[in-house]
Design an enzyme around this catalytic site. Structure first.
Site, PDB file in Angstrom:
ATOM      1  NE  ARG A  17      -4.382  -0.856   0.029  1.00 46.69           N
ATOM      2  CZ  ARG A  17      -4.600  -2.272  -0.890  1.00 46.69           C
ATOM      3  NH1 ARG A  17      -3.522  -2.569  -1.778  1.00 46.69           N
ATOM      4  NH2 ARG A  17      -5.814  -2.932  -0.599  1.00 46.69           N
ATOM      5  CG  HIS A  21      -3.611  -0.704  -6.848  1.00 42.49           C
ATOM      6  ND1 HIS A  21      -3.985  -0.190  -5.936  1.00 42.49           N
ATOM      7  CD2 HIS A  21      -3.905  -2.019  -6.460  1.00 42.49           C
ATOM      8  CE1 HIS A  21      -4.338  -0.874  -4.742  1.00 42.49           C
ATOM      9  NE2 HIS A  21      -4.315  -2.011  -5.288  1.00 42.49           N
TER      10      HIS A  21
HETATM   11  P1  NDP Z   1      -2.118 -10.599   5.630  1.00 43.95           P
HETATM   12  O1  NDP Z   1      -3.042  -9.916   6.594  1.00 43.95           O
HETATM   13  O2  NDP Z   1      -2.506 -12.274   5.199  1.00 43.95           O
HETATM   14  O3  NDP Z   1      -0.761 -10.494   6.205  1.00 43.95           O
HETATM   15  C1  NDP Z   1      -0.162  -9.259   6.364  1.00 43.95           C
HETATM   16  C2  NDP Z   1       1.389  -9.417   6.834  1.00 43.95           C
HETATM   17  O4  NDP Z   1       1.816  -8.217   7.312  1.00 43.95           O
HETATM   18  C3  NDP Z   1       1.296 -10.411   8.208  1.00 43.95           C
HETATM   19  O5  NDP Z   1       2.648 -11.056   8.121  1.00 43.95           O
HETATM   20  C4  NDP Z   1       1.327  -9.675   9.440  1.00 43.95           C
HETATM   21  O6  NDP Z   1       1.914 -10.235  10.564  1.00 43.95           O
HETATM   22  C5  NDP Z   1       2.217  -8.397   8.669  1.00 43.95           C
HETATM   23  N1  NDP Z   1       2.079  -7.009   9.697  1.00 43.95           N
HETATM   24  C6  NDP Z   1       1.043  -6.467   9.852  1.00 43.95           C
HETATM   25  N2  NDP Z   1       0.916  -5.188  10.588  1.00 43.95           N
HETATM   26  C7  NDP Z   1       2.380  -5.428  10.863  1.00 43.95           C
HETATM   27  C8  NDP Z   1       3.194  -4.508  11.797  1.00 43.95           C
HETATM   28  N3  NDP Z   1       2.590  -3.639  12.359  1.00 43.95           N
HETATM   29  N4  NDP Z   1       4.396  -4.907  11.866  1.00 43.95           N
HETATM   30  C9  NDP Z   1       4.858  -5.908  11.350  1.00 43.95           C
HETATM   31  N5  NDP Z   1       4.085  -6.929  10.408  1.00 43.95           N
HETATM   32  C10 NDP Z   1       3.022  -6.487  10.347  1.00 43.95           C
HETATM   33  O7  NDP Z   1      -2.418  -9.772   4.369  1.00 43.95           O
HETATM   34  P2  NDP Z   1      -2.124 -10.370   2.887  1.00 43.95           P
HETATM   35  O8  NDP Z   1      -0.769 -11.003   2.675  1.00 43.95           O
HETATM   36  O9  NDP Z   1      -3.316 -11.019   2.325  1.00 43.95           O
HETATM   37  O10 NDP Z   1      -2.033  -8.753   2.058  1.00 43.95           O
HETATM   38  C11 NDP Z   1      -1.086  -7.978   2.511  1.00 43.95           C
HETATM   39  C12 NDP Z   1      -1.455  -6.568   1.728  1.00 43.95           C
HETATM   40  O11 NDP Z   1      -1.148  -6.470   0.365  1.00 43.95           O
HETATM   41  C13 NDP Z   1      -2.990  -6.083   1.855  1.00 43.95           C
HETATM   42  O12 NDP Z   1      -3.221  -5.709   2.890  1.00 43.95           O
HETATM   43  C14 NDP Z   1      -3.176  -5.001   0.525  1.00 43.95           C
HETATM   44  O13 NDP Z   1      -2.630  -3.906   1.215  1.00 43.95           O
HETATM   45  C15 NDP Z   1      -1.947  -5.579  -0.334  1.00 43.95           C
HETATM   46  N6  NDP Z   1      -2.411  -6.101  -1.434  1.00 43.95           N
HETATM   47  C16 NDP Z   1      -2.311  -5.265  -2.853  1.00 43.95           C
HETATM   48  C17 NDP Z   1      -2.636  -5.818  -3.995  1.00 43.95           C
HETATM   49  C18 NDP Z   1      -2.025  -5.118  -5.392  1.00 43.95           C
HETATM   50  O14 NDP Z   1      -2.697  -5.573  -6.332  1.00 43.95           O
HETATM   51  N7  NDP Z   1      -1.289  -4.184  -5.183  1.00 43.95           N
HETATM   52  C19 NDP Z   1      -3.550  -7.158  -4.081  1.00 43.95           C
HETATM   53  C20 NDP Z   1      -3.892  -7.503  -2.702  1.00 43.95           C
HETATM   54  C21 NDP Z   1      -3.522  -7.301  -1.381  1.00 43.95           C
HETATM   55  P3  NDP Z   1       1.181 -11.410  11.098  1.00 43.95           P
HETATM   56  O15 NDP Z   1       1.819 -12.466  10.176  1.00 43.95           O
HETATM   57  O16 NDP Z   1       1.907 -11.287  12.677  1.00 43.95           O
HETATM   58  O17 NDP Z   1      -0.106 -10.922  11.446  1.00 43.95           O
END
Ligand code: NDP
Length: 312
Positions: free
Chosen positions: A227, A275
């Site tokens: 993002r 995007h």
């Molecule tokens: P998930 O919720 O499965 O994974 C998020 C990851 O980020 C987890 O490992 C989580 O940790 C980690 N995380 C969250 N907050 C923190 C923090 N404060 N500090 C450290 N680590 C953190 O999400 P997805 O993998 O499904 O998706 C990730 C992002 O990808 C989406 O939120 C979206 O913004 C983006 N996206 C972009 C697309 C595009 O076309 N550009 C398409 C789809 C998604 P933990 O494992 O401990 O929970």
């Protein structure tokens, strides 16, 4: 008893989803009336939701058991204060595959120094630099959730050493996992290429800033399909201009579409993609929706529920 599922996403996607969902509901033995609109919100049991769909006020849907998002990112949905029902984000195997194609492709581009050769002038024979082997390079993933971990595994299959950072410490056979502030420092310091797959939350805003860039390897590259707000744009531009960073591939931005006068468009070290890193895929996401509604009907806990406190 027939259950009512309201489809609240742009009408164009209704044409695509309706036959798939009807077929999968039937195969799952679920008696579902899938509708595009309703005069009786109190009779709706589930909502399939995209933030750009028609439902903006969730208050009248007093009996909804689950709002199932078609989007993986939920930061927009969480700004809707009327949406108090359980909310599941989309975890779609097809979306993960697409994201891995994007990430591996751009990791390889940075690894091979492709931009140098694209920019070479006629006669500029840049033979002094050949890429090292993938196994001598480290790719770091900030965010090793559904998408990050899948992409990290695919990147490791290309031979790279792969490290990952998350909020809670993970254990994985392939990816060396880190968490916490020290863990972030370790990942930044090791990564030749850094991939951002974190959600947009108050805690992840400006995760890539002047401090974190200073902790990165000289000549490292950044790929951001996560993002826009994950990056302090001024700090990134400085990091690129100073030579600290070798390049950036950016798919997401604070303002989208990225305005024509944004410096990223013409920066020689930046590749802008609009995007498109990955999108929800019809067949695989329809199966996820039906599975989650089936779980609700069987009295089981829902998959992929959003933790509103954590913001993702
Ligand atoms: P998930 O919720 O499965 O994974 C998020 C990851 O980020 C987890 O490992 C989580 O940790 C980690 N995380 C969250 N907050 C923190 C923090 N404060 N500090 C450290 N680590 C953190 O999400 P997805 O993998 O499904 O998706 C990730 C992002 O990808 C989406 O939120 C979206 O913004 C983006 N996206 C972009 C697309 C595009 O076309 N550009 C398409 C789809 C998604 P933990 O494992 O401990 O929970």
């Amino acid at each position: 008893m027939t259950k009512t599922v309201l489809f609240s996403a742009p009408e164009a996607s209704w044409q695509n989803y309706k036959p798939y969902l009807d077929d999968l509901f039937e195969k799952a033995g679920l008696d579902i009336n899938l509708v595009l609109e309703t005069d009786a919100p109190q009779d709706v049991d589930y909502i399939i939701y995209a933030p750009n769909g028609p439902v903006k006020d969730f208050a009248p849907f007093t009996n909804v058991k689950l709002v199932q998002s078609l989007w993986a990112g939920v930061e927009t949905a969480l700004t809707n204060k009327t949406l108090t029902q359980p909310l599941a984000r989309m975890v779609d195997p097809g979306m993960s595959e697409g994201m891995a194609d994007y990430v591996v492709g751009h990791v390889m581009r940075h690894h091979l120094g492709t931009a140098l050769h694209v920019a070479a002038k006629p006669g500029e024979w840049l033979s002094h630099w050949a890429p090292p082997l993938a196994r001598n390079r480290t790719v770091g993933f900030l965010g090793i959730g559904a998408l990050g971990l899948y992409c990290a595994h695919k990147t490791a299959k290309q031979g790279f050493n792969v490290v990952g950072w998350s909020r809670t410490l993970k254990a994985d056979d392939v990816v060396k996992c880190y968490a916490g502030k020290d863990g972030l420092r370790d990942v930044l310091a090791q990564s030749d290429i850094l991939v951002l797959l974190l959600p947009d939350t108050p805690e992840t805003t400006n995760m890539i800033n002047a401090d974190s860039i200073a902790q990165m390897k000289d000549g490292a590259a950044i790929i951001n399909p996560g993002r826009g707000p994950l990056i302090d744009d001024t700090a990134l531009l400085k990091g690129l201009d100073s030579g600290k960073l070798s390049g950036a591939t950016l798919d997401v931005f604070r303002v989208e579409p990225l305005p024509a006068n944004d410096p990223y468009w013409i920066h020689p070290k930046v590749l802008v993609t609009p995007h498109i890193a990955s999108e929800t895929r019809l067949e695989t996401s329809a199966a996820v929706v039906v599975e989650n509604i089936g779980r609700g009907e069987a009295g089981q806990s829902f998959l992929h529920l959003v933790d509103r406190k954590a913001g993702y």
